[in-house]
Each structure stands twice: as structure tokens, then as C-alpha cells.
Write an enzyme that holds these catalytic residues in place. Structure first.
Site, PDB file in Angstrom:
ATOM      1  N   CYS A 156     -52.066  37.481 -85.553  1.00 48.94           N
ATOM      2  CA  CYS A 156     -52.088  38.648 -84.669  1.00 48.94           C
ATOM      3  C   CYS A 156     -52.505  38.190 -83.280  1.00 48.94           C
ATOM      4  CB  CYS A 156     -53.072  39.687 -85.196  1.00 48.94           C
ATOM      5  SG  CYS A 156     -53.343  41.071 -84.066  1.00 48.94           S
ATOM      6  N   CYS A 160     -50.720  44.208 -78.828  1.00 43.43           N
ATOM      7  CA  CYS A 160     -49.799  45.325 -79.079  1.00 43.43           C
ATOM      8  C   CYS A 160     -50.490  46.680 -78.941  1.00 43.43           C
ATOM      9  CB  CYS A 160     -49.171  45.186 -80.457  1.00 43.43           C
ATOM     10  SG  CYS A 160     -48.177  43.690 -80.649  1.00 43.43           S
ATOM     11  N   TYR A 352     -45.204  46.827 -85.383  1.00 37.23           N
ATOM     12  CA  TYR A 352     -45.488  45.935 -86.508  1.00 37.23           C
ATOM     13  C   TYR A 352     -44.308  45.035 -86.850  1.00 37.23           C
ATOM     14  CZ  TYR A 352     -50.252  47.069 -87.412  1.00 37.23           C
ATOM     15  OH  TYR A 352     -51.616  47.147 -87.300  1.00 37.23           O
ATOM     16  N   CYS A 354     -43.954  42.613 -85.211  1.00 41.74           N
ATOM     17  CA  CYS A 354     -44.587  41.305 -85.007  1.00 41.74           C
ATOM     18  C   CYS A 354     -44.758  40.561 -86.323  1.00 41.74           C
ATOM     19  CB  CYS A 354     -45.932  41.467 -84.306  1.00 41.74           C
ATOM     20  SG  CYS A 354     -47.183  42.355 -85.275  1.00 41.74           S
TER      21      CYS A 354
END
Length: 550
Positions: A156, A160, A352, A354
Site C-alpha cells: 500500500c 489513495c 482498490y 491498486c
């Protein structure tokens, strides 16, 4: 001239009905210099910094190295393992999360066509993480960038939530100003211009500790279980409470706090959106633990799995933290909370995507270990890799579809299709777990039983492990150990936080998506389609047809 804001009131001021309430009368915030310090509601002395003073101490950032320098020597209060850290940026557990944020600056330089956009606010290129989306193509580019950063970091990268906060506040502040005559949208635009010029990071504080989930904020035994306004004066407001699970909270220059749920009229002090620097007086950070996190403090790099990059979550406590009116974007408008949360999730659940970048890394690691083991050509191995790709691309397609089907809001910004964004996130609550299972399947039991790097480096048993942990003859044992540790890292270790548990609970747990999917399901319309094809007349037509029947 500063914008309008709600008239300051003491914590104990009450309306005619005896209930706590902010005045509906708007005032001009003071234009003359006021006091520089004040006693906060809890008794602590607080500097009443202006917005300009807060911006002045944050440098303009051009490169990843500039970013690394910008978060040092801030004098913050952060606890890890029960100790306050003098310089958190130097701690080996924290450094991987800082590196992940640095990558967002590096990508803007290395791949500007992907990670930058032209800002109409300042008429200059800006990092895409600070860009107001002006078209569906902007949203598509955003999701492509998010996948790319997942590929590069395997974790992560913590930006975002800030980007999606910028997006939702554009429309919400505009709508509140239109409906109430407030000055929030102008404040928002002025802040964003400065953020773009200085190229800063913004963390989002949305999730409250919540306490007793059966009770709204104003009924909690401890009012601080939800962040709230503890006092107001002519210069601004004071915030008390906490925000939990704040992604990259310490690593960023600014924090934006937002409501976490629908609010009632009695929750007016909890209906607050405010911006504050990460080094503001009264902030305390408590660092969240992650599986195998202390491996970062060990020598060597093999056992870390992903030695360079990691995520970060912190609990942030607000002890009467001061915010000048210029940085207050909502104060008491409880009816806006549900709209804000709903729109935020439309952006953030599509973000998400990502996880498909991490899924690419996971699939690559599974393919690599299969090859190192000499079984890459086996039909069952290839079938499992196909399934991993299929699941990963299904997530990606729903995110891209939500961007392509975006809607333009009244403020001029575009928002992801809500149904498809929720479908994307609901896929993310499931598919990474299956991808991780397949990766562990292909890796074998050695992924959780492998001896340590210290053993591998030792004179006593190192040569033995070199022979006994070997795969194909042309593959080094160390390389095999490294790929196995990467799979462990993503499925069980530090970065399983970002790939698995965060996929389940981030942006709302699975039931939250199911509620939104049901709301948009149009079941009555679909029943009508089915009835028409089955030859079932609508009730009113059926009654008419029966009249006069023999």
C-alpha cells in the site's frame, strides 16, 4: 479577506430547545491579528496558527529526495513499542512505508504521462494524486497509475485516501455552499492550489474508534470515541477524539478529517471536515503493528521478503487540536455526512484497483517459484496461473468500467459509477485471498518452514542449506529463498496487511458494498423484464383482461 464560517460558540452554549447547536448566522472571520495563543477547552495552551503560518513551514517538493527531507525534524509525538521516537523517519520499521510514498514522487518524474496531469487551478502540471478529475479519462489514468504503483512497490503506497478525499470534497463543499450560503468551496480551492504548488501529501482520517456500535456518536459513554469539535473561537475550532487505521498517517504533510458515517441532528459537533498539518500541537500517533514487522530490525534482506517497501497504519489522537477557519470545510451540517461518505466510497472502492498491481507481483512470484522448481510447464501449474490472472483482471475491469461510466457532478468534477465501484471493491474482498492461496499452493510448504537468513549465512549450517534448499540446478538457492520470502511477505507477513486484510476491510467491510449494490440493483425493473418475457401481464392489465371472461 478570509471566508465566512459559523459563529464561534463555547462548548456549553445551547439553543432555545436546550440542545447544543451551532448558530445558523454566518460571520466574516477576523481580518485583524488576534491572540497568538489560547487555552483549549481541555485546559492546554494552543498556538492559534493561521493558515499562512502553517503553509510557510512546509517546503515545496519536487523529488522523492525532497519528500524524505520534508518529513524529518518535525517534532511529532509518535509511539512505537511503548516508546516515543525522537526521529520516526529513522526507524527501520517505518522506513519501508516512507519509501512507498517516495515512489509516488519518483513515478511522476519517471513516467509523467501516467503520474502527472495538467491542473486548471494553477495552470501547471501536478502530481496526479493532487489532481481534480476533469473527465472519465482522468479517472482511467488514475486507476492505471494505481496499478502501476502496486506493481513497483508490492504494498500500500498510502496516497489513495488523500486523492479520493480531494475528489469528494470538491463536490460536497460546492453543494453545501449552494444550499447554505457557506464559504467552504472557496476555502477548499485555496487549500488545493497551495497543495498543488507545494506538491504535498494529504492523509485522510475517516474511521473513528466508534466504541459501542449500536449507539450514535452523541450517545457514546466516551464522547471522544468519535472525533468532534470541542470548542470554537474567533480564530477557528478545536478537535478532540481519535481516528483509527489512518493509512500513512504519520508520513504525510497534512491530515484531512471527515465524518465516518451518517449523522443525526444531535451529532452536530461530529459533523466536521478540517485540514491540519501532521505536526500540529495536540496530535499523538501510535504506530500499528504488522505481522513479522520486527524482521525489519534484523540484519540482512532475505527474511524481510520485500525489504524496501511496506505500508503504515496509525491511531491518531487529537487533544484539542486547533484548526483555523480557513481550513474548516464543514462544521455542523449533519445532513451532508451521508452524501459525503457515499461519494467517498464511490471513488475509494474503485481505487482498490491498486491491489491488481500487488496481484501482478503475486502472480509473477508464483510463476517464478514454479519455474525455479522445474514445474513451469506442468498443465496444473499453468492452469493455476491462468486462474490468478483471471481473478486479477476481473478486479481491474470493474474498476476501469466504473471510471468509463463516470458521472459529472454539479461542481464539475467526475465521479466513478457507484454500482461498478462497489462491485470492484466487493471483488477485492474475495479474489486476493484466492490468488494468495494459489501462490502458496505453488510455493509449497517451504514458504512457512524455511530456515532463517542467519542460518543460511552461518558457517555451521549454511553450506548444508545451500544444498538442501536448492531447486533447479541453474537457479541459486539464495534466489529461491528470496522469492519464497516474498510470497510469505504478501500472504502472511507485513504486506499481507495491504494485500489481504486491507482488501477485506478497507473502504468499508464487505457488507457495506452489498448494501450499496442492493440499493442500485433496480430489482423491480428487472422483475418487470422477466415478467414481460414470461408473458405475465402487469397487475392492472391482468385485472382488465379478466373482465368479461367466461
Amino acid at each position: 479577506m478570509r471566508g465566512t464560517g459559523r459563529r464561534p460558540r463555547s462548548r456549553g452554549q445551547r439553543g432555545e430547545d436546550g440542545d447544543m447547536q451551532p448558530s445558523e448566522q454566518l460571520i466574516e472571520a477576523p481580518t485583524t491579528d488576534g491572540p497568538t495563543t489560547a487555552t483549549a477547552p481541555g485546559g492546554a495552551a494552543r498556538r492559534l496558527e493561521t493558515a499562512a503560518e502553517r503553509w510557510d513551514r512546509i517546503p515545496a517538493i519536487a523529488t522523492g529526495e525532497d519528500y524524505l527531507a520534508s518529513i524529518r525534524d518535525r517534532g511529532t509525538t509518535l509511539y512505537l513499542f511503548g516508546e516515543r521516537l525522537d526521529e520516526p523517519a529513522d526507524h527501520p520499521i517505518i522506513q519501508p512505508s516512507i519509501n512507498a510514498l517516495k515512489a509516488t514522487y519518483d513515478l511522476a518524474i519517471d513516467e509523467p504521462e501516467l503520474a502527472t496531469a495538467h491542473s486548471s487551478l494553477i495552470d501547471a502540471p501536478v502530481n496526479r494524486f493532487l489532481h481534480v478529475v476533469e473527465s472519465p479519462d482522468d479517472l482511467i489514468a488514475k486507476h492505471q497509475m494505481q496499478r502501476r504503483l502496486g506493481q513497483l512497490t508490492g504494498t500500500c503506497f498510502q496516497r489513495c485516501t488523500g486523492l479520493d478525499t480531494i475528489s469528494v470534497l470538491h463536490s460536497v463543499t460546492y453543494d453545501v455552499d449552494r444550499d447554505h450560503g457557506t464559504g467552504y468551496h472557496r476555502r477548499y480551492l485555496e487549500f488545493l492550489k497551495q497543495a498543488q504548488r507545494k506538491n504535498v501529501l494529504i492523509a485522510a482520517g475517516m474511521t473513528d474508534p466508534k466504541g459501542d456500535r449500536s449507539k450514535p456518536p452523541h450517545q457514546q459513554a466516551d464522547p471522544d470515541l468519535f472525533l468532534h469539535v470541542s470548542g470554537r473561537n474567533e480564530q477557528g475550532i478545536f478537535l478532540r477524539g481519535a481516528k483509527a487505521h489512518m493509512t500513512g498517517g504519520w508520513n504525510q504533510h497534512w491530515i484531512c478529517v471527515l465524518p465516518t458515517m451518517n449523522l443525526r441532528e444531535q451529532d452536530r459537533d461530529y459533523a466536521v471536515v478540517a485540514l491540519l498539518p501532521g505536526d500540529a500541537e495536540g496530535l499523538t500517533y501510535v504506530y500499528g503493528r504488522q505481522a513479522s514487522d520486527t524482521r525489519a530490525m534484523e540484519p540482512g534482506t532475505i527474511d524481510k521478503g520485500n525489504a524496501c517497501f511496506g505500508g503504515q497504519e496509525v491511531l491518531v489522537h487529537f487533544d484539542d487540536v486547533f484548526v483555523p477557519w480557513e481550513h474548516v470545510l464543514l462544521d455542523g451540517e449533519t445532513e451532508v455526512a451521508q452524501k459525503l461518505v457515499s461519494r467517498f466510497t464511490a471513488y475509494h472502492r474503485a481505487s482498490y484497483v491498486c491491489k491488481t498491481g500487488l496481484g501482478d507481483v503475486m502472480t509473477g512470484a508464483a510463476a517464478e517459484i514454479a519455474d525455479q522448481n522445474g514445474v513451469a510447464a506442468a498443465a496444473h501449474v499453468r492452469d493455476k496461473l491462468v486462474e490468478m490472472v483471471h481473478l486479477n483482471e476481473t478486479i481491474y475491469s470493474s474498476s476501469i468500467a466504473s471510471a468509463a461510466r463516470a458521472t459529472k457532478l454539479d461542481s464539475g468534477i467526475w465521479m466513478n459509477d457507484e454500482m461498478l465501484a462497489n462491485v470492484c471493491k466487493h471483488n477485492v474482498t474475495r479474489f486476493p485471498y484466492e490468488i494468495a492461496r494459489l501462490a502458496q499452493d505453488l510455493a509449497g510448504g517451504i514458504v512457512v518452514t524455511m530456515p532463517s537468513e542467519a542460518d543460511f549465512r552461518s558457517e555451521a549450517v549454511g553450506p548444508l542449506l545451500e544444498r538442501m534448499l536448492a531447486g533447479r540446478a541453474d537457479v541459486s538457492t539464495e534466489d529461491r529463498m528470496r522469492i519464497l520470502r516474498l510470497i510469505e511477505n504478501l500472504t502472511l507477513g507485513r504486506n499481507a496487511v495491504g494485500y489481504l486484510t486491507e482488501s477485506l476491510h478497507g473502504a468499508g467491510s464487505p457488507q457495506g458494498q452489498r448494501i450499496q449494490i442492493l440499493r442500485g440493483a433496480q430489482l423491480e425493473e428487472k422483475r418487470g423484464l422477466a415478467r414481460a418475457l414470461a408473458g405475465i401481464l402487469p397487475p392492472e392489465q391482468g385485472d382488465a383482461a379478466s373482465v368479461g371472461a367466461p
